[in-house]
Design a protein around this motif. Sequence first.
Motif, PDB file in Angstrom:
ATOM      1  N   TYR A  91       1.041  -1.510  -0.267  1.00 17.37           N
ATOM      2  CA  TYR A  91       0.320  -0.430  -0.063  1.00 17.37           C
ATOM      3  C   TYR A  91       0.661   1.037   0.052  1.00 17.37           C
ATOM      4  N   ALA A  92       0.477   2.467  -0.483  1.00 15.96           N
ATOM      5  CA  ALA A  92       1.046   3.866  -0.329  1.00 15.96           C
ATOM      6  C   ALA A  92      -0.190   4.580  -0.595  1.00 15.96           C
ATOM      7  N   ILE A  93       0.263   5.484   0.016  1.00 12.30           N
ATOM      8  CA  ILE A  93      -0.722   6.699   0.454  1.00 12.30           C
ATOM      9  C   ILE A  93      -0.177   7.872  -0.761  1.00 12.30           C
ATOM     10  N   CYS A  94      -1.393   8.634  -1.899  1.00  9.42           N
ATOM     11  CA  CYS A  94      -0.468  10.265  -2.949  1.00  9.42           C
ATOM     12  C   CYS A  94      -1.268  10.595  -2.001  1.00  9.42           C
ATOM     13  N   ALA A  95      -1.156  12.051  -2.723  1.00  8.85           N
ATOM     14  CA  ALA A  95      -1.729  13.009  -3.098  1.00  8.85           C
ATOM     15  C   ALA A  95      -2.091  13.602  -1.863  1.00  8.85           C
ATOM     16  N   ASN A  96      -1.372  13.327  -0.905  1.00 12.05           N
ATOM     17  CA  ASN A  96      -1.891  13.771   0.630  1.00 12.05           C
ATOM     18  C   ASN A  96      -3.394  13.352   1.262  1.00 12.05           C
ATOM     19  N   GLY A  97      -3.371  11.557   0.114  1.00 13.05           N
ATOM     20  CA  GLY A  97      -4.857  10.797   0.956  1.00 13.05           C
ATOM     21  C   GLY A  97      -5.795  10.916  -0.039  1.00 13.05           C
ATOM     22  N   GLY A  98      -5.853  11.774  -1.708  1.00  6.08           N
ATOM     23  CA  GLY A  98      -6.476  10.932  -2.526  1.00  6.08           C
ATOM     24  C   GLY A  98      -6.606   9.966  -3.479  1.00  6.08           C
ATOM     25  N   HIS A  99      -5.403   9.343  -3.290  1.00  3.56           N
ATOM     26  CA  HIS A  99      -5.116   7.774  -4.073  1.00  3.56           C
ATOM     27  C   HIS A  99      -4.451   7.279  -3.369  1.00  3.56           C
ATOM     28  N   LEU A 100      -5.444   5.987  -2.698  1.00  2.00           N
ATOM     29  CA  LEU A 100      -4.544   5.240  -1.935  1.00  2.00           C
ATOM     30  C   LEU A 100      -4.454   4.044  -2.737  1.00  2.00           C
ATOM     31  N   LEU A 101      -3.295   3.645  -3.103  1.00  4.15           N
ATOM     32  CA  LEU A 101      -1.959   2.595  -4.188  1.00  4.15           C
ATOM     33  C   LEU A 101      -2.335   1.202  -3.464  1.00  4.15           C
ATOM     34  N   VAL A 102      -2.427   0.517  -4.217  1.00  9.11           N
ATOM     35  CA  VAL A 102      -2.906  -1.409  -4.406  1.00  9.11           C
ATOM     36  C   VAL A 102      -1.798  -1.391  -4.866  1.00  9.11           C
ATOM     37  N   ASP A 103      -0.679  -2.022  -4.728  1.00  8.96           N
ATOM     38  CA  ASP A 103       0.447  -2.796  -5.984  1.00  8.96           C
ATOM     39  C   ASP A 103       0.392  -1.955  -6.947  1.00  8.96           C
ATOM     40  N   GLY A 104       0.807  -0.636  -6.835  1.00  7.24           N
ATOM     41  CA  GLY A 104       0.789   0.678  -7.356  1.00  7.24           C
ATOM     42  C   GLY A 104      -0.373   1.124  -8.554  1.00  7.24           C
ATOM     43  N   VAL A 105      -0.647   0.497  -7.962  1.00  7.27           N
ATOM     44  CA  VAL A 105      -2.989   1.257  -8.810  1.00  7.27           C
ATOM     45  C   VAL A 105      -3.516   1.806  -7.938  1.00  7.27           C
ATOM     46  N   SER A 106      -3.641   3.100  -8.355  1.00  9.20           N
ATOM     47  CA  SER A 106      -4.806   3.551  -7.134  1.00  9.20           C
ATOM     48  C   SER A 106      -6.610   2.783  -7.452  1.00  9.20           C
ATOM     49  N   ASP A 107      -6.922   2.779  -5.917  1.00  5.35           N
ATOM     50  CA  ASP A 107      -8.207   2.220  -6.068  1.00  5.35           C
ATOM     51  C   ASP A 107      -9.032   3.317  -6.261  1.00  5.35           C
ATOM     52  N   PRO A 108      -9.966   3.275  -7.436  1.00  5.02           N
ATOM     53  CA  PRO A 108     -11.146   4.129  -7.609  1.00  5.02           C
ATOM     54  C   PRO A 108     -12.497   3.679  -6.508  1.00  5.02           C
ATOM     55  N   ASP A 109     -12.888   2.878  -6.386  1.00  5.99           N
ATOM     56  CA  ASP A 109     -13.638   3.263  -5.196  1.00  5.99           C
ATOM     57  C   ASP A 109     -13.075   4.639  -4.101  1.00  5.99           C
ATOM     58  N   TRP A 110     -11.664   4.354  -3.373  1.00  8.84           N
ATOM     59  CA  TRP A 110     -11.805   5.437  -3.007  1.00  8.84           C
ATOM     60  C   TRP A 110     -11.224   6.545  -3.259  1.00  8.84           C
ATOM     61  N   HIS A 111     -10.879   6.703  -4.266  1.00  9.33           N
ATOM     62  CA  HIS A 111     -10.799   7.844  -4.945  1.00  9.33           C
ATOM     63  C   HIS A 111     -11.705   8.452  -5.111  1.00  9.33           C
ATOM     64  N   ARG A 112     -12.870   8.158  -5.702  1.00  8.60           N
ATOM     65  CA  ARG A 112     -14.218   8.447  -6.072  1.00  8.60           C
ATOM     66  C   ARG A 112     -14.903   8.951  -4.524  1.00  8.60           C
ATOM     67  N   SER A 197      -4.644  11.073   7.592  1.00  7.41           N
ATOM     68  CA  SER A 197      -4.656  10.206   8.357  1.00  7.41           C
ATOM     69  C   SER A 197      -5.826   9.124   7.714  1.00  7.41           C
ATOM     70  N   ALA A 198      -6.879   9.929   7.209  1.00  7.02           N
ATOM     71  CA  ALA A 198      -8.266   9.219   6.952  1.00  7.02           C
ATOM     72  C   ALA A 198      -7.851   8.390   5.847  1.00  7.02           C
ATOM     73  N   ALA A 199      -6.855   7.824   4.742  1.00  5.80           N
ATOM     74  CA  ALA A 199      -6.918   7.091   3.891  1.00  5.80           C
ATOM     75  C   ALA A 199      -5.734   6.401   5.115  1.00  5.80           C
ATOM     76  N   VAL A 200      -4.310   6.298   5.939  1.00  8.99           N
ATOM     77  CA  VAL A 200      -3.816   5.663   6.740  1.00  8.99           C
ATOM     78  C   VAL A 200      -5.302   4.327   7.938  1.00  8.99           C
ATOM     79  N   ALA A 201      -6.153   5.406   8.351  1.00  6.70           N
ATOM     80  CA  ALA A 201      -7.703   4.264   8.950  1.00  6.70           C
ATOM     81  C   ALA A 201      -7.577   3.354   7.989  1.00  6.70           C
ATOM     82  N   GLU A 202      -8.492   3.936   6.076  1.00  8.13           N
ATOM     83  CA  GLU A 202      -8.347   2.710   5.704  1.00  8.13           C
ATOM     84  C   GLU A 202      -7.593   1.394   5.658  1.00  8.13           C
ATOM     85  N   VAL A 203      -6.413   1.677   5.073  1.00  3.69           N
ATOM     86  CA  VAL A 203      -5.488   0.343   5.045  1.00  3.69           C
ATOM     87  C   VAL A 203      -5.239   0.053   6.207  1.00  3.69           C
TER      88      VAL A 203
END
Length: 292
Positions: A91-112, A197-203
Amino acid sequence: MKRARTLVASDLDRTLIYSANALELTHADRDAPRLLSVETYRGRPQSFVTEAAAALLAALAADPRAVFVPTTTRTREQYLRVRLPGPPPRYAICANGGHLLVDGVSDPDWHRAVTRRLAAECAPLEEVRARVAATADPAWLLRDRDAEGLFHYLVVDRERLPDAWPKALAEWAAPRGWTVSLQGRKLYVVPEPLTKSAAVAEVARRAGTGRVLTAGDSLLDRDLLLAGDAAWRPGHGELAGSGWTHPGVTGLAERGVSCGEAILRALLAALPDRGPDDAATPVPGPAAASPR
């Protein structure tokens, strides 16, 4: 029963990795630590860690007790330029939480979900962009950019930037649901609900982790630090400069690239004792002196 792993979420720039301008090397040249480049941009090395920090990063990423999550304000493109030592993080968190990457790919549900919340709670990015264009002075504004349609940032000449301008922009932005953060030559204008922090809670929810350990240096990391069961900030950066403290946050004395080592040692030391199900991952000791 196997124990829940610990989530380790750390900012990157000026926390774990350092540009040439942020190294703050105080050693005599012959005693300076050897550096490893972890990012190349336009054919040139861009960001560095010490060799000792590289070994610690690899140990943390491979440790079965931890889920290591790089957590950055960088866009996805900027983050994917970085090649951290050790196995690639799941997992990685980019754009200050706007994108949650899973194996390098942004999770579309999270971004929406993030973009829906920003649209509901904040003034639109176009309004922020227009305010900056109307009030910024070309004498000190070097560049301004949108970050993946989520927030706005400027590159400024700090010597020419009037102290009053960021304060005035922050006063204008606050009732519209935006925050302003000045970090070195970059000034960020970010929606308040767009948080690491919101994205960290989701991870943590997805990975089923227990404790959370965090590290960061800037105002945009404050919510990340407060979300940790234990947290560390460097002796440099926006938070240290303002004297910000919190009972759960350890302020380190080290500055510059050497602080990357100190943070990594603290994170590794804070992981729980190994159990019978944990394979041993050796933790590097203090760096030996460079050969002369």
